[in-house]
Design a protein around this motif. Structure first.
Motif, PDB file in Angstrom:
ATOM      1  N   ILE A  44       0.850  -1.192   0.000  1.00  0.00           N
ATOM      2  CA  ILE A  44       0.000   0.000   0.000  1.00  0.00           C
ATOM      3  C   ILE A  44       0.888   1.246   0.000  1.00  0.00           C
ATOM      4  N   ALA A  45       0.463   2.261  -0.742  1.00  0.00           N
ATOM      5  CA  ALA A  45       1.209   3.521  -0.796  1.00  0.00           C
ATOM      6  C   ALA A  45       0.384   4.604  -0.108  1.00  0.00           C
ATOM      7  N   ILE A  46       1.030   5.307   0.812  1.00  0.00           N
ATOM      8  CA  ILE A  46       0.351   6.427   1.486  1.00  0.00           C
ATOM      9  C   ILE A  46       1.233   7.665   1.356  1.00  0.00           C
ATOM     10  N   PRO A  47       1.058   8.410   0.280  1.00  0.00           N
ATOM     11  CA  PRO A  47       1.852   9.629   0.117  1.00  0.00           C
ATOM     12  C   PRO A  47       1.397  10.706   1.097  1.00  0.00           C
ATOM     13  N   VAL A  48       2.290  11.636   1.361  1.00  0.00           N
ATOM     14  CA  VAL A  48       1.970  12.735   2.281  1.00  0.00           C
ATOM     15  C   VAL A  48       0.737  13.478   1.770  1.00  0.00           C
ATOM     16  N   PHE A  49      -0.168  13.775   2.707  1.00  0.00           N
ATOM     17  CA  PHE A  49      -1.436  14.383   2.326  1.00  0.00           C
ATOM     18  C   PHE A  49      -1.216  15.760   1.698  1.00  0.00           C
ATOM     19  N   ARG A  50      -2.151  16.069   0.850  1.00  0.00           N
ATOM     20  CA  ARG A  50      -2.154  17.403   0.256  1.00  0.00           C
ATOM     21  C   ARG A  50      -2.716  18.383   1.285  1.00  0.00           C
ATOM     22  N   TYR A  51      -2.157  19.553   1.375  1.00  0.00           N
ATOM     23  CA  TYR A  51      -2.612  20.485   2.401  1.00  0.00           C
ATOM     24  C   TYR A  51      -2.876  21.868   1.830  1.00  0.00           C
ATOM     25  N   GLU A  74      -0.374  -0.178   9.389  1.00  0.00           N
ATOM     26  CA  GLU A  74       0.698  -1.165   9.451  1.00  0.00           C
ATOM     27  C   GLU A  74       0.535  -2.074  10.665  1.00  0.00           C
ATOM     28  N   PHE A  75      -0.033  -1.516  11.736  1.00  0.00           N
ATOM     29  CA  PHE A  75      -0.202  -2.276  12.963  1.00  0.00           C
ATOM     30  C   PHE A  75      -1.017  -3.544  12.748  1.00  0.00           C
ATOM     31  N   THR A  76      -1.954  -3.478  11.822  1.00  0.00           N
ATOM     32  CA  THR A  76      -2.849  -4.606  11.609  1.00  0.00           C
ATOM     33  C   THR A  76      -2.130  -5.830  11.063  1.00  0.00           C
ATOM     34  N   GLY A  77      -0.969  -5.611  10.457  1.00  0.00           N
ATOM     35  CA  GLY A  77      -0.254  -6.739   9.867  1.00  0.00           C
ATOM     36  C   GLY A  77      -0.726  -7.076   8.465  1.00  0.00           C
ATOM     37  N   PHE A  78      -1.727  -6.334   7.974  1.00  0.00           N
ATOM     38  CA  PHE A  78      -2.235  -6.612   6.631  1.00  0.00           C
ATOM     39  C   PHE A  78      -1.360  -5.980   5.550  1.00  0.00           C
ATOM     40  N   PHE A  79      -0.722  -4.875   5.912  1.00  0.00           N
ATOM     41  CA  PHE A  79      -0.159  -4.034   4.861  1.00  0.00           C
ATOM     42  C   PHE A  79       1.357  -3.946   4.911  1.00  0.00           C
ATOM     43  N   LYS A  80       1.901  -3.787   3.726  1.00  0.00           N
ATOM     44  CA  LYS A  80       3.311  -3.458   3.585  1.00  0.00           C
ATOM     45  C   LYS A  80       3.364  -2.006   3.106  1.00  0.00           C
ATOM     46  N   MET A  81       3.886  -1.122   3.963  1.00  0.00           N
ATOM     47  CA  MET A  81       3.988   0.287   3.579  1.00  0.00           C
ATOM     48  C   MET A  81       5.126   0.444   2.573  1.00  0.00           C
ATOM     49  N   LEU A  82       4.823   1.020   1.445  1.00  0.00           N
ATOM     50  CA  LEU A  82       5.884   1.229   0.462  1.00  0.00           C
ATOM     51  C   LEU A  82       6.666   2.486   0.825  1.00  0.00           C
ATOM     52  N   ASN A  83       7.941   2.427   0.509  1.00  0.00           N
ATOM     53  CA  ASN A  83       8.837   3.523   0.860  1.00  0.00           C
ATOM     54  C   ASN A  83       8.467   4.798   0.108  1.00  0.00           C
ATOM     55  N   LYS A  84       8.290   5.867   0.856  1.00  0.00           N
ATOM     56  CA  LYS A  84       7.863   7.128   0.242  1.00  0.00           C
ATOM     57  C   LYS A  84       8.869   7.646  -0.774  1.00  0.00           C
ATOM     58  N   LYS A  85      10.111   7.248  -0.616  1.00  0.00           N
ATOM     59  CA  LYS A  85      11.138   7.736  -1.548  1.00  0.00           C
ATOM     60  C   LYS A  85      10.935   7.185  -2.956  1.00  0.00           C
ATOM     61  N   PHE A  87       8.080   6.947  -4.435  1.00  0.00           N
ATOM     62  CA  PHE A  87       6.866   7.475  -5.056  1.00  0.00           C
ATOM     63  C   PHE A  87       7.195   8.393  -6.232  1.00  0.00           C
ATOM     64  N   LEU A  88       6.403   8.252  -7.271  1.00  0.00           N
ATOM     65  CA  LEU A  88       6.634   9.046  -8.476  1.00  0.00           C
ATOM     66  C   LEU A  88       5.736  10.271  -8.534  1.00  0.00           C
ATOM     67  N   GLU A  89       4.741  10.293  -7.634  1.00  0.00           N
ATOM     68  CA  GLU A  89       3.812  11.421  -7.686  1.00  0.00           C
ATOM     69  C   GLU A  89       3.734  12.107  -6.329  1.00  0.00           C
ATOM     70  N   LYS A 104      -0.994   4.504 -13.028  1.00  0.00           N
ATOM     71  CA  LYS A 104       0.150   3.725 -13.523  1.00  0.00           C
ATOM     72  C   LYS A 104       1.421   4.062 -12.754  1.00  0.00           C
ATOM     73  N   ASN A 105       1.492   5.295 -12.283  1.00  0.00           N
ATOM     74  CA  ASN A 105       2.656   5.672 -11.491  1.00  0.00           C
ATOM     75  C   ASN A 105       2.680   4.959 -10.147  1.00  0.00           C
ATOM     76  N   TRP A 106       1.526   4.454  -9.748  1.00  0.00           N
ATOM     77  CA  TRP A 106       1.463   3.739  -8.465  1.00  0.00           C
ATOM     78  C   TRP A 106       1.608   2.245  -8.670  1.00  0.00           C
ATOM     79  N   THR A 107       1.015   1.728  -9.725  1.00  0.00           N
ATOM     80  CA  THR A 107       1.211   0.294  -9.970  1.00  0.00           C
ATOM     81  C   THR A 107       2.665   0.021 -10.346  1.00  0.00           C
TER      82      THR A 107
END
Lengths: 438, 325
Positions: A44-51, A74-85, A87-89, A104-107
């Protein structure tokens, strides 16, 4: 001329042969075995929120909120957090709605899920829009808008996480749940509570004696626990919001290991009233409804099946401590464990199919799980000190337990399969006897 | 049989024509076999094919090169350079010289600069004029990428054979032989010259077809078993690498979920967009993960060049989380 005919016939024969060959060669289906997923979680990708507005305070809030969301999921154990570095967007540039995102930039970086968030800060109010996307289909899975104060960030995030988990698994998330435990942080074994993720620690008792084995009622309003406040182990029933008066349950002998019924305001506990410890069913106020076990041995540590029709408990009737099941309707008792000499503190999973317990092998206590008929026993901890007192998360995916792997007894979390073992909270002193609320 | 006999008995004229056709075809056949006899190079191609194919298959690296060249450009020159450089130098080094000598005779000058390296062109001069047409026709039935891999083995076939039969004499001599023989034929019967030409055309066509067939048989039945096994292993590891399944979502490590997703792989490794489940696992999440793993793995490695079909498939991808245990 005839020869031409002959040659044309030959040619056609050749062509037919070739065609037949190629048709005949139409291949039978081939199979390739794919059996070893590289990743055992959902990327899963969680980019920094837009503000908005684009000021540094709102940027800080956005960053903090993104962080909290990542940690919570992440605590749930379901997800692998992808490294923010990777990210293409950048949401600040692209926007947060499905139409403004290029999936496509996320897949391309391997994300199967994407959470986009946008916060708008007005004075001390924060308006948050959160969306969960399937990056492959571009589908919006969850979309929510929240409004709250600055210090409500965690609450907002958890509420959204509940939505996410419910959307993905069909079960409710446990982000509202709490864990009650015993700690000698203050020098005495007192009862504490914290949120599921170890935040928000609160001390419940302060009687400067010994308090043990707390248990949540199904409505999360009450806890029952054993206390030596009157110099002998008695039961105390306490209203957690603190608005109602509690109850004190005392009989001749000890009253220990309470366990709330999963659907009613009743609990089972071990009383030594008849001479040896037996399991009793009591009302919320501590009146005996029924004695459940009749045996010369010691019976303790009841735990309810999620439907409330069975109780698993520990008994030494065979000579050693083993786990048994008692049928509430039939009154019949069935032995579950045969291996080892010491199997204690059973915990029935919320899904009803597994029982976790603590067993001793090679002078070490470890956490095990097994089916409710005693089959498919799995050892979840090994070579990491003593691991005791397992308790299930409300969704049955995680287990909390106490472990001495780092020296002192601390609280730990792992998945129901023994993976992702980590410390739940850092609090001085030792912690024991966790119990996870519904 | 009866009607035929009656037919013959009744009309003498037709009888003679029938005799003529029989005789003509007999002569034709005789010529056919005579040519094969005198020009073993033409007849023995088949034997050689196998050896040449073996070389092709052994050098696995060539596949990659071919695939690349296919992707990048269609110019034969590029391909041949990479080819000679990488794989077959040791085998083919003597070949270029005889080729050069031939070319001025048969071929327009265009080809000269390319010639020293090129095998395909060397092939053309060996055959009489009609050959030029054939290579052009061949590519059509099969898809674009194929002609190159196919051509090459055929070309190679011929060279090694000629060398033993006439080790040092340039091929001009042989072609002279051909010519002289032709002239003899012409001297005997002008019509039959036409015959031989058609026959030769025919023969070559047959030969090419047979060669192709043989490549197919040999390539697919014997060596391609190993070859495609290697390819399948590549596909397996690629998809495994891109496969992410939450253990918690599929009910733990000891689950018996299994689904079969059917795909078709194109020559360049791209997966055709239409894929379907031959069998679903019953767990929607698990099936979706399988599709995502495949989509992430697209494109897969290009098909091995020795695999002649434009598409590999349908292939069933059997997803089971048994590796988790």
């Amino acid at each position: 001329m005839k020869i031409k005919h002959v040659s044309s016939i030959i040619v056609s024969v050749v062509l037919v042969v070739v065609c037949v060959m190629s048709v005949h060669a139409q291949r039978v289906i081939d199979y390739i075995d794919i059996s070893n997923p590289f990743l055992r979680k959902i990327p899963i990708a969680i980019p920094v929120f837009r503000y908005t507005p684009e000021t540094s305070p709102s940027q800080n809030i956005a960053k903090e909120m993104t962080q909290v969301l990542s940690q919570t999921l992440e605590f749930t154990g379901f997800f692998k957090m992808l490294n923010k570095k990777a990210f293409l967007e950048d949401l600040q540039k692209t926007g947060i709605t499905g139409s403004s995102l290029n999936f496509k930039n996320w897949t391309a970086i391997g994300a199967e899920l994407l959470v986009t968030g946008g916060i708008h800060v007005q004075d001390k109010l924060v308006v948050v829009e959160l969306r969960l996307f399937d990056t492959f289909s571009g589908r919006l899975l969850v979309g929510k808008k929240y409004k709250g104060w600055h210090n409500d960030i965690r609450k907002i995030v958890r509420r959204f996480c509940n939505e996410v988990i419910e959307r993905l698994t069909g079960n409710k998330g446990f982000f509202d749940s709490q864990i009650v435990f015993v700690s000698n942080h203050s020098g005495h074994k007192e009862i504490y509570t914290c949120d599921f993720d170890g935040y928000n620690i609160k001390q419940v008792t302060s009687n400067r004696t010994i308090n043990l084995t707390p248990s949540w009622s199904y409505d999360k309003e009450w806890i029952a626990y054993t206390s030596y406040a009157r110099n002998k182990p008695d039961l105390y029933i306490r209203h957690m919001p603190g608005k109602k008066r509690g109850f004190f349950v005392s009989f001749k002998g000890h009253c220990i290991t309470p366990a709330w019924h999963p659907k009613r305001m009743e609990f089972a506990a071990a009383l030594s009233r008849p001479g040896n410890s037996e399991i009793y069913l009591l009302t919320r106020t501590g009146k005996i409804i029924k004695r459940l076990t009749y045996d010369w041995g010691i019976d303790v540590s009841p735990t309810w099946s999620p439907d409330g029709k069975k109780i698993a408990f520990v008994s030494n009737r065979s000579g050693n401590a083993h786990i048994y099941i008692y049928g509430m309707d039939s009154g019949k008792i069935k032995r579950l464990t045969y291996e080892g000499k010491y199997n204690v503190t059973p915990a029935w999973s919320p899904k009803g199919d597994r029982i976790s317990f603590c067993g001793r092998s090679n002078d070490q206590f470890n956490i095990y799980v097994m089916n409710i008929d005693g089959s498919r026993k799995m050892q979840l901890t090994r070579n990491s000190g003593n691991n005791e007192s397992p308790t299930w998360s409300p969704d049955g995916n995680l287990l909390a337990f106490s472990s001495t792997r780092s020296g002192k007894s601390k609280l730990y979390i792992m998945t129901a399969y023994g993976t992702d073992q980590r410390e739940l909270l850092s609090l001085g002193g030792e912690q024991f006897d966790p119990n996870w609320s519904k | 049989m009866y009607p035929a006999n009656d037919y013959l008995v009744r009309s003498d004229i037709k009888k003679t024509t029938w005799a003529l056709t029989v005789g003509g075809s007999a002569i034709g056949h005789f010529l056919f076999f005579a040519i094969i006899f005198f020009f073993p190079g033409l007849g023995q191609t088949n034997k050689v094919i196998t050896t040449v194919i073996d070389i092709d298959l052994v050098t696995v690296t060539e596949e990659d090169i071919q695939a690349q060249t296919y992707d990048v450009s269609d110019s034969e020159a590029d391909m041949d350079i990479s080819d000679s450089a990488e794989t077959s130098e040791t085998i083919d080094t003597p070949a270029p010289e005889p080729m050069k000598q031939q070319e001025p005779i048969y071929e327009p000058k265009k080809f000269k600069p390319l010639a020293p390296i090129e095998k395909p062109k060397a092939y053309k001069p060996l055959k009489p004029n009609p050959d030029i047409i054939h290579p052009e026709i061949e590519p059509e039935p099969e898809q674009e990428p194929e002609p190159k891999p196919v051509k090459r083995p055929e070309i190679k076939e011929i060279k090694p054979i000629e060398r033993p039969s006439s080790p040092e004499t340039p091929k001009i001599k042989r072609s002279l032989k051909k010519r002289t023989i032709k002239k003899e034929h012409i001297a005997r019967n002008k019509e039959k010259r036409h015959l031989t030409d058609t026959f030769r055309q025919l023969q070559q066509k047959v030969r090419i077809d047979e060669a192709r067939k043989r490549i197919r048989q040999v390539g697919e039945k014997k060596s391609s078993v190993e070859l495609m096994d290697i390819y399948k292993a590549e596909v397996m590891s690629r998809i495994n690498k891109n496969w992410a399944v939450s253990v918690q979502m599929i009910g733990g490590y000891e689950t018996n979920l299994s689904s079969i997703l059917v795909i078709n792989i194109m020559r360049n490794g791209y997966i055709q967009p239409d894929m379907w489940f031959e069998k679903k696992s019953g767990n929607d999440y698990f099936d979706e993960c399988a599709i995502k793993a495949v989509k992430k793995s697209n494109p897969l490695p290009p098909l091995p060049s020795a695999y002649l079909r434009p598409v590999y498939g349908p292939v069933g991808l059997k997803f089971t989380p048994s590796g988790l245990k």
